[in-house]
Enzyme design. Structure first.
Site, PDB file in Angstrom:
ATOM      1  N   HIS A  87      -2.143  -3.305  -1.332  1.00 35.20           N
ATOM      2  CA  HIS A  87      -3.559  -3.721  -1.282  1.00 35.20           C
ATOM      3  C   HIS A  87      -3.714  -5.147  -1.802  1.00 35.20           C
ATOM      4  CE1 HIS A  87      -4.584  -2.944  -5.632  1.00 35.20           C
ATOM      5  NE2 HIS A  87      -3.690  -1.962  -5.532  1.00 35.20           N
ATOM      6  N   ASP A  89      -6.790  -6.469  -2.589  1.00 34.51           N
ATOM      7  CA  ASP A  89      -7.963  -6.633  -3.464  1.00 34.51           C
ATOM      8  C   ASP A  89      -7.531  -6.464  -4.917  1.00 34.51           C
ATOM      9  OD1 ASP A  89      -7.522  -3.802  -3.079  1.00 34.51           O
ATOM     10  OD2 ASP A  89      -9.555  -3.397  -3.817  1.00 34.51           O
ATOM     11  N   ASP A 120      -0.730  -5.955  -9.604  1.00 35.26           N
ATOM     12  CA  ASP A 120      -1.592  -4.926  -8.989  1.00 35.26           C
ATOM     13  C   ASP A 120      -2.625  -5.605  -8.094  1.00 35.26           C
ATOM     14  OD1 ASP A 120      -2.926  -2.591  -8.363  1.00 35.26           O
ATOM     15  OD2 ASP A 120      -3.920  -2.399 -10.298  1.00 35.26           O
ATOM     16  N   GLU A 155      -8.733  -0.850  -2.130  1.00 35.22           N
ATOM     17  CA  GLU A 155      -8.067   0.192  -2.917  1.00 35.22           C
ATOM     18  C   GLU A 155      -8.742   0.366  -4.270  1.00 35.22           C
ATOM     19  OE1 GLU A 155      -5.449   2.349  -5.554  1.00 35.22           O
ATOM     20  OE2 GLU A 155      -6.149   0.312  -5.836  1.00 35.22           O
ATOM     21  N   GLU A 156      -9.104  -0.749  -4.885  1.00 31.13           N
ATOM     22  CA  GLU A 156      -9.679  -0.685  -6.234  1.00 31.13           C
ATOM     23  C   GLU A 156     -11.101  -0.131  -6.247  1.00 31.13           C
ATOM     24  OE1 GLU A 156      -7.756  -0.895  -8.582  1.00 31.13           O
ATOM     25  OE2 GLU A 156      -6.292  -2.503  -8.382  1.00 31.13           O
TER      26      GLU A 156
HETATM   27  N1  BES Z   1      -1.883   0.563  -8.611  1.00 31.03           N
HETATM   28  C1  BES Z   1      -2.915   1.310  -9.198  1.00 31.03           C
HETATM   29  C2  BES Z   1      -2.577   2.769  -9.416  1.00 31.03           C
HETATM   30  C3  BES Z   1      -1.374   3.056 -10.259  1.00 31.03           C
HETATM   31  C4  BES Z   1      -1.052   2.293 -11.358  1.00 31.03           C
HETATM   32  C5  BES Z   1      -0.596   4.140  -9.967  1.00 31.03           C
HETATM   33  C6  BES Z   1       0.052   2.595 -12.119  1.00 31.03           C
HETATM   34  C7  BES Z   1       0.495   4.453 -10.726  1.00 31.03           C
HETATM   35  C8  BES Z   1       0.820   3.679 -11.809  1.00 31.03           C
HETATM   36  C9  BES Z   1      -4.138   1.206  -8.321  1.00 31.03           C
HETATM   37  O1  BES Z   1      -4.418  -0.118  -7.906  1.00 31.03           O
HETATM   38  C10 BES Z   1      -5.352   1.612  -9.095  1.00 31.03           C
HETATM   39  O2  BES Z   1      -5.638   1.027 -10.090  1.00 31.03           O
HETATM   40  N2  BES Z   1      -6.072   2.567  -8.568  1.00 31.03           N
HETATM   41  C11 BES Z   1      -7.329   2.928  -9.077  1.00 31.03           C
HETATM   42  C12 BES Z   1      -7.898   3.790  -7.998  1.00 31.03           C
HETATM   43  C13 BES Z   1      -9.314   4.096  -8.008  1.00 31.03           C
HETATM   44  C14 BES Z   1     -10.216   2.940  -8.201  1.00 31.03           C
HETATM   45  C15 BES Z   1      -9.669   4.885  -6.795  1.00 31.03           C
HETATM   46  C16 BES Z   1      -7.200   3.686 -10.361  1.00 31.03           C
HETATM   47  O3  BES Z   1      -6.216   4.402 -10.562  1.00 31.03           O
HETATM   48  O4  BES Z   1      -8.098   3.553 -11.197  1.00 31.03           O
HETATM   49 MN    MN Z   2      -2.759  -1.024  -7.225  1.00 33.45          MN
HETATM   50 MN    MN Z   3      -5.431  -1.106  -9.634  1.00 41.67          MN
END
Ligand code: BES
Ligand code: MN
Ligand code: MN
Length: 457
Positions: A87, A89, A120, A155-156
């Site tokens: 992603h 963003d 990220d 994604e965020e």
């Molecule tokens: N990359 C992360 C998720 C992640 C981080 C998974 C570390 C495993 C280990 C992703 O960008 C994220 O932050 N996702 C959000 C999703 C949400 C806004 C739907 C999250 O987990 O808060």
């Molecule tokens: Mn991410």
């Molecule tokens: Mn994230």
């Protein structure tokens, strides 16, 4: 025989890093409407690069929100097709005054690249792009496998656009395996595959009392205070031990298999080090009877992210606010579903509401929990690739975070998903001074190159 793709990547490292910096200078914050133009600019930047390195059919796919970026190369006859996902963003950069250097002016310090999105996920997405470039350059414009690359700019904020696209056009993303680079390594130098992610529901909880803000002396004692009501509701949702009190919330929860729990016990994890260096609080909290790793990987949680409303300026203002808001999310684990979790939560919030106020809940976004199967040949190809680069056996972990589309790749595209990430535990995702360890950017690129070569072998 020397590996020509690895050699190209090695020779062009600094260039790759400079390009990543240019990508990071675009403040593609998906949740802030003022940045919609920047998000689109980041999509354009990515698409231009995909064309330049040799992908075909490169285009922006419009959604109701931010665009998807797609490109493919499908001329490796008889070879598997790999779907690459990342992603472009990023999270908002606040609190700004805690950054040692501005979030959208990437700088190198101590072998780290500091910027919002460094790890990220722009940095990890850029590794995929650079791996493809190196493979093209190393073999006269060909790839060892068929490739489709899809990136999203939401994604965020829950990933609604890509979710709709995957459900409507599964044939356009037809592949044999998905490679997602958006997770972390369990420890420095320890190659890691993530095999589970938590799901989530992100909600707003609004409490309304009087018809407008009121003088707190003239009306205090007779008029309801929505912040006090909100506090009562929130403390009714989770107890002091971190146990969620919503009736039925844990009913569908599946405990990890004994072997998985046992494997977690042998991971190099020092609770005190984690408390001090990563969390930095006087004590860790959470459900009794569960290890820290179980709490963050295999148990649901309920968190409050912010409580906008009322008087928050400097100094004092004597007011009873008419309304109070809390942003509340819950992380979900297999086999909970977001629909049921939200239903149970919304109903219980109404039950908890004290007299004198009305309460409304809204679902902002949701995603399902996943566990990915380790029982497929691509896992082995990933492990072998990483062993060659890191000289160590891969550990299998889960992630406490969420990547909503991962479950949908499994569900709608019927793909095994490889979650191969190169962040480090102290990279500061979503926090001030986010960074990417530069050697990981390089070795991550190399690992992806070898993984794709293994898939084509
Ligand atoms: N990359 C992360 C998720 C992640 C981080 C998974 C570390 C495993 C280990 C992703 O960008 C994220 O932050 N996702 C959000 C999703 C949400 C806004 C739907 C999250 O987990 O808060
Ligand atoms: Mn991410
Ligand atoms: Mn994230």
């Amino acid at each position: 025989m020397p590996n020509t793709a690895l050699a190209f990547a090695e020779k062009n490292r600094e260039k790759a890093l400079e390009e990543l910096k240019a990508f990071l200078r675009i403040p593609s914050v998906s949740t802030l409407p003022d940045h919609a133009g920047d998000v689109r600019a980041a999509a354009g930047f990515l698409a231009d690069e995909l064309k330049r390195i040799g992908l075909e059919n490169v285009r922006l796919i419009e959604t109701a929100g931010h665009p998807l970026v797609y490109g493919d190369w499908l001329h490796a006859e008889g070879k598997p097709t790999v779907l690459l996902y990342g992603h472009y963003d990023v999270q908002p950069p606040d609190p700004l005054d805690e950054w040692l250097s501005p979030p959208f002016e990437p700088v190198e310090r101590n072998n780290n690249l500091y910027a919002r999105g460094a790890v990220d996920d722009k940095g990890q997405l850029w590794m995929q792009v650079k791996a493809l470039e190196a493979l093209f350059q190393g073999s006269g414009g060909r790839l060892p496998v068929n490739v489709r690359m899809i990136s999203e700019g939401e994604e965020e904020v829950g990933g609604e656009g890509i979710s709709e696209y995957v459900q409507k056009h599964p044939e356009a993303l037809k592949a044999d395996v998905a490679l997602v680079c958006d997770t972390e390594m369990f420890a420095p130098e320890l190659p890691t595959l993530c095999v589970g992610l938590r799901g989530m529901i992100y909600t707003e909880l609004e409490v309304r009392g009087a018809k407008s803000d009121l003088h707190s002396g003239m009306y205090g004692g007779a008029a309801p205070n929505p912040f006090m009501a909100l506090a009562e509701i929130l403390t009714g949702l989770k107890d002091a031990d971190g146990h969620i009190l919503i009736p039925g919330f844990y009913d569908d929860l599946q405990t990890p298999a004994a072997e998985e729990l046992a494997a977690w016990k042998s991971l190099p994890f020092d609770e005190e080090h984690y408390r001090l260096t990563e969390v930095g609080s006087p004590e860790l909290v959470g459900e009794k009877g569960y290890s820290v790793l179980e709490r963050i990987w295999a148990r649901p949680t309920l968190e409050v992210h912010g409580m906008p409303g009322g008087f928050i300026g400097a100094g004092a203002k004597t007011v009873i606010p008419a309304k109070a808001l809390a942003k509340v999310s819950m992380r979900l684990v297999p086999n909970m579903t977001s629909a049921k979790a939200y239903e149970l939560y919304a109903a219980y919030v109404q039950k908890l509401a004290p007299k004198g106020v009305t309460v409304e809940t809204r679902l902002i976004h949701s995603g399902e929990p996943v566990v990915v199967s380790t029982d497929n040949p691509f896992i082995h190809k990933a492990v072998t690739a990483m062993h060659e680069i890191w000289k160590k056996d891969t550990v299998f972990v889960r992630g406490g975070g969420s990547i909503p589309i991962v479950g949908e790749f499994e569900r709608y595209l019927k793909l095994p998903v490889i979650l191969m990430g190169f962040g480090l535990p102290d990279d500061g995702l979503h926090a001030p001074n986010e960074k990417f360890h530069i050697p990981n950017f390089y070795r991550g690129t190399d690992s992806i190159i070898l993984f794709l070569e293994n898939c084509g072998a």
